[in-house]
Design an enzyme around this catalytic site. Structure first.
Site, PDB file in Angstrom:
ATOM      1  CB  ALA A 382      -0.934  -0.012   1.208  1.00 26.72           C
ATOM      2  CG  ASP A 401      -9.603  -4.143   6.954  1.00 25.41           C
ATOM      3  OD1 ASP A 401      -9.318  -4.249   8.151  1.00 25.41           O
ATOM      4  OD2 ASP A 401     -10.222  -5.013   6.314  1.00 25.41           O
TER       5      ASP A 401
END
Length: 547
Positions: A382, A401
């Site tokens: 990410a 998340d």
């Protein structure tokens, strides 16, 4: 009785005060023998580093906190290497026999170390004592190698001490490089942790024993030769038997850890995935473990995902970004809104996505979101994805998340730099929801996340969701795997926005929810506020603050 079949020669007199050195009777020319010793140093160094990395990897997996496990393993092994070097002085008068015994012991201990650590964790619930014990024993044996090899190489051809040390350490360091690269790129993906360690032990025994029993066989009495042959054969038989039984051992140990209903167990390039529960029936019986941590419990996961997603969806939400969440459960909540145009899931481990797509129980739990044409998946880290050009698009909602910041590899995903990149990807008026760990049991970690988001220029609204029904923990909680103490009873979240203070509420567009309401959100905000720790500095890449 001395074997006179091969003549020996006495090397030039040593320095005053030294001992007379008798050259070894070799079956090859001295130059070739010297190269064989250096090749053995190379192989033994590679094996030694593999043992070290194996202990590090398995210790981090079983215990968590990679920084602590790396510090423990490295410091104990370096100390033990010094102890081993001192003890090797007592073997320098019989270097060939001493080196052969040490290599047999090192092959046995190193080869079985991973299996012993996993067995300790599975049946005793604690692997720290075994980790320290194996680190010390293996380090001591590794430390004894170089002094004995120094004596052996000098017996082949006398040279100045500085040159001999330089040659030995050059071979040692290059071997360590090869072992360090072979472990993550060859041994771990191809053989796994247990079999990889046993294969390394086999190589160690064959090379170390072969050098002594062939090249220096005339330095050994007949009794010593048979002793070393028997010891090495016993080590090889034990390692071969353990390799044959490794799969059965893993199944039995896995049941001891996860229970009797282990249905899927796979080691990806990132982590170990384990699914437990029956193959048919209610998805509520499903449990998903990532690297031994209970990541999803079908029994109460809806409480976590409803609280994470829906407060961020009260506003524009046409374009949504989910960071992590490869199980599809956060995306399931997002796609309950019919006016969502697109959802991008950025998940590091393609194995999680594959499992969420194909496993019937997990697919039923996530409502088959991967069949929805609005959902796109990116299998990438990410942090790196947010730095790339794809993140130049603006998102109305970002859902983080991600694993708990207390897990060291996740720390960078809870840093000021990461949240700065995420803030840049928010559209005007956009909101970001972040899982931040349980505020009641780890308040400093939770409020450090809040402080870090604020340092990145975001305004925050902290809240929690209580009423856990299981030990389901998105973080490093290990109570379901034999840890001590009660699991956390809440999840902590932070709602963040760039332009204005975010408001915690649910509006008329919110789908019917099972656990979340406007009242529970306000209660969660008050509960989180009661745990506040003020004045915490933000976490950055060069100065991580989570523990």
């Amino acid at each position: 009785m001395i074997d006179r079949s091969v003549p020996r020669r006495v090397l030039p007199a040593p320095e005053p005060g030294g001992a007379e050195t008798v050259a070894a009777a070799l079956p090859v020319r001295p130059r070739t023998g010297r190269l064989l010793v250096l090749a053995t140093v190379f192989v033994c160094a590679a094996c030694g580093l593999v043992y070290e990395l194996e202990l590090l990897a398995l210790g981090t997996y079983l215990i968590g906190d990679s920084v602590t496990q790396a510090s423990v393993v490295l410091s104990v092994m370096v100390f033990a290497m010094g102890v081993g070097s001192l003890l090797a002085k007592h073997l320098r008068h019989r270097p060939a026999l001493g080196f052969g015994v040490i290599e047999a012991g090192l092959a046995l201990l190193g080869g079985l170390s991973a299996m012993a650590l996993y067995a300790s964790f599975a049946w005793l619930g604690e692997s720290r004592p075994a980790l320290v014990a194996f680190s010390f024993a293996i380090g001591m044996l590794i430390g004894a190698e170089i002094p004995l090899l120094m004596v052996l190489i000098q017996r082949i051809r006398r040279q100045d001490a500085g040159g001999a040390v330089a040659d030995l350490f050059a071979a040692d360091y290059v071997g360590a490089l090869v072992g360090g690269l072979a472990f993550p790129f060859l041994l771990l993906p191809m053989l796994g942790q247990l079999t990889g360690a046993m294969f390394t032990g086999t190589v160690n025994a064959v090379v170390g024993g072969g050098l002594v029993l062939w090249l220096f066989r005339h330095d050994l009495s007949r009794r010593c030769r048979w002793l070393l042959v028997g010891a090495n054969l016993a080590v090889l038989v034990v390692l071969a038997s353990a390799t044959v039984l490794a799969d059965d051992f893993e199944r039995v140990a896995r049941r001891a850890v996860y229970g009797s209903e282990v249905r899927v167990a796979v080691q990806t390039g990132v982590q170990e995935l384990v699914l437990t529960g029956p193959a048919t029936g209610s998805p509520r019986s499903l449990d998903l473990y990532l690297d031994g941590r209970l990541r999803v419990s079908g029994y109460d996961e809806y409480r976590y995902h409803e609280a994470l997603v829906h407060p961020a969806m009260t506003g524009p939400h046409a374009r949504v970004l989910v960071l992590g969440g490869g199980d599809g459960l956060a995306a399931r909540e997002v796609l309950r809104y019919p006016d969502v145009a697109s959802v991008t899931v950025v998940e590091l481990d393609p194995g999680v996505v594959r499992l969420a797509r194909t496993d019937p129980m997990l697919s039923a739990l996530n409502a088959g979101v991967y069949a929805d044409p609005r959902l796109a998946v990116v299998t990438q880290d990410a942090f790196h994805w947010l730095r790339g050009p794809a993140a130049n698009d603006r998102f109305d909602v970002i859902v983080s998340d991600l694993p708990d910041p207390g897990i060291t590899p996740s720390t960078k995903l809870y840093s000021q730099e990461f949240y700065g990149l995420a803030a840049r990807a928010l559209a005007p008026g956009g909101r970001m929801a972040v899982h931040a760990g349980p505020p009641t049991t780890r308040p400093r970690t939770y409020w450090t996340v809040d402080s870090t988001l604020r340092a990145a220029g975001l305004r925050t609204a902290p809240y929690s969701a209580g009423g856990r029904l299981t030990g389901f923990a998105a973080g490093p909680d290990r109570t379901p795997l034999g840890g001590t103490g009660a699991p956390p009873q809440d999840w902590g979240f932070v709602l963040a926005a760039r332009d204005q203070e975010p408001r915690l509420h649910v509006d008329h567009q919110t789908p019917v929810l099972r656990s979340l309401s406007a009242g529970s959100l306000q209660d969660g905000a008050r509960d989180a506020e009661r745990t506040r720790v003020s004045g915490l500095p933000p976490s950055t890449l060069p100065h991580p603050r989570y523990s």
